[in-house]
Scaffold this motif. Structure first.
Motif, PDB file in Angstrom:
ATOM      1  N   GLU A  62       0.809  -1.185  -0.111  1.00 56.88           N
ATOM      2  CA  GLU A  62       0.094   0.171  -0.232  1.00 56.88           C
ATOM      3  C   GLU A  62       0.841   1.498   0.056  1.00 56.88           C
ATOM      4  OE1 GLU A  62      -3.325  -0.110  -0.220  1.00 56.88           O
ATOM      5  OE2 GLU A  62      -3.433  -2.088  -0.356  1.00 56.88           O
ATOM      6  N   GLN A  94      -9.933  -5.764 -12.010  1.00 56.29           N
ATOM      7  CA  GLN A  94      -9.104  -5.610 -11.069  1.00 56.29           C
ATOM      8  C   GLN A  94      -7.576  -5.992 -11.330  1.00 56.29           C
ATOM      9  OE1 GLN A  94      -7.404  -8.496  -9.552  1.00 56.29           O
ATOM     10  NE2 GLN A  94      -6.617  -7.457  -7.849  1.00 56.29           N
ATOM     11  N   THR A 128      -4.719   1.166  -5.406  1.00 56.34           N
ATOM     12  CA  THR A 128      -4.337  -0.053  -4.458  1.00 56.34           C
ATOM     13  C   THR A 128      -5.712  -1.027  -4.537  1.00 56.34           C
ATOM     14  OG1 THR A 128      -5.588   0.906  -2.449  1.00 56.34           O
ATOM     15  CG2 THR A 128      -2.869   1.540  -3.237  1.00 56.34           C
ATOM     16  N   GLN A 129      -5.350  -2.175  -3.907  1.00 57.66           N
ATOM     17  CA  GLN A 129      -6.473  -3.041  -3.576  1.00 57.66           C
ATOM     18  C   GLN A 129      -7.468  -2.687  -2.749  1.00 57.66           C
ATOM     19  OE1 GLN A 129      -6.911  -5.633  -5.500  1.00 57.66           O
ATOM     20  NE2 GLN A 129      -6.102  -7.458  -4.530  1.00 57.66           N
ATOM     21  N   ALA A 130      -7.177  -1.866  -1.893  1.00 64.47           N
ATOM     22  CA  ALA A 130      -8.197  -1.104  -1.126  1.00 64.47           C
ATOM     23  C   ALA A 130      -9.146  -0.084  -1.644  1.00 64.47           C
ATOM     24  CB  ALA A 130      -7.645  -0.876   0.215  1.00 64.47           C
ATOM     25  N   LEU A 165      -9.882 -10.408  -3.525  1.00 58.83           N
ATOM     26  CA  LEU A 165     -10.023  -9.249  -3.035  1.00 58.83           C
ATOM     27  C   LEU A 165     -10.137  -9.301  -1.373  1.00 58.83           C
ATOM     28  CD1 LEU A 165     -12.309  -7.306  -5.809  1.00 58.83           C
ATOM     29  CD2 LEU A 165      -9.997  -7.157  -5.233  1.00 58.83           C
ATOM     30  N   ALA A 223      -7.973  -7.252   0.713  1.00 58.34           N
ATOM     31  CA  ALA A 223      -8.097  -6.000   1.007  1.00 58.34           C
ATOM     32  C   ALA A 223      -8.880  -5.468   2.323  1.00 58.34           C
ATOM     33  CB  ALA A 223      -8.463  -5.140  -0.349  1.00 58.34           C
ATOM     34  N   ASN A 235      -9.876  -2.465   6.078  1.00 60.49           N
ATOM     35  CA  ASN A 235     -11.027  -2.017   6.408  1.00 60.49           C
ATOM     36  C   ASN A 235     -11.482  -1.921   7.879  1.00 60.49           C
ATOM     37  OD1 ASN A 235     -14.460  -1.862   6.932  1.00 60.49           O
ATOM     38  ND2 ASN A 235     -14.180  -2.487   4.536  1.00 60.49           N
TER      39      ASN A 235
END
Length: 197
Positions: free
Chosen positions: A3, A36, A47-49, A136, A139, A143
């Motif tokens: 990240e 993605q 980023t993935q998030a 996913l 990610a 959260n």
């Protein structure tokens, strides 16, 4: 991908147009897996998030989620012109391909081999979506709701939509509202911890 690695950005509206054209031409049976991989892993535009957050917004907006997503990305980088360039890239080439395929397929659509091919493509599309969903999940560790809450939201949404066959609108309003409230509370808690009184 870490990240903390600096992200790239689209170089121009033309870059957006061409990128979304390539995405759309790869997206047989749905483009979630392709979007993605291309935008997070190859181009590193997010980023993935960030992808999960933007995809979630695109999912709950009316209309096709990938159209909403491309408008979000294009608009973020180049305003209205970028949103329109992304949308044009997403729609123009696939429209031409679909029109050509429709004219060819119309004559053979009742043939058993054509029906079998369509069933096979459906299975592949389902597999792509499932694989992307699994990919996913990583990610979610960032959260603010926490992994347990995220899994409970995913499980309850799956049960309500797939097994109980509740209307998606009611599931979004019910479970989505609860998830938003929980996320708000967790973010407020984090903010109070980070900023001493």
């Amino acid at each position: 991908m870490s990240e903390t690695v600096p992200l790239n950005t689209p170089r121009s509206k033309t870059d957006l147009f061409l990128s979304f054209t390539v995405l759309a031409l790869q997206g047989f049976g749905g483009v979630l897996a392709v979007v993605q991989r291309e935008l997070v892993e190859k181009k590193r535009w997010m980023t993935q998030a960030q992808f999960v957050e933007d995809w979630a917004v695109a999912q709950i907006m009316p209309g096709p989620n990938v159209v909403n997503f491309c408008l979000i990305i294009g608009g973020r980088h180049f305003g209205l012109g970028g949103a329109l360039a992304s949308l044009a890239g997403l729609l123009l080439a696939p429209l031409a391909v679909v029109l050509i395929l429709a004219s060819v397929f119309g004559g053979v659509s009742d043939a058993p081999w054509a029906q079998g091919a369509l069933r096979g493509m459906g299975a592949v599309a389902a597999g792509l979506i499932a694989a992307t969903g699994i990919k996913l999940i990583g990610a979610l560790k960032l959260n603010p709701m926490g992994m347990l809450a995220c899994f409970l939201v995913m499980l309850s949404t799956f049960v309500c939509v797939s097994l109980l066959r509740w209307p998606l609108l009611w599931v979004l309003l019910g479970i989505g509202s609860l998830a938003c409230a929980w996320a708000y509370l967790q973010l407020a808690k984090l903010a109070s911890i980070e900023v001493p009184s």
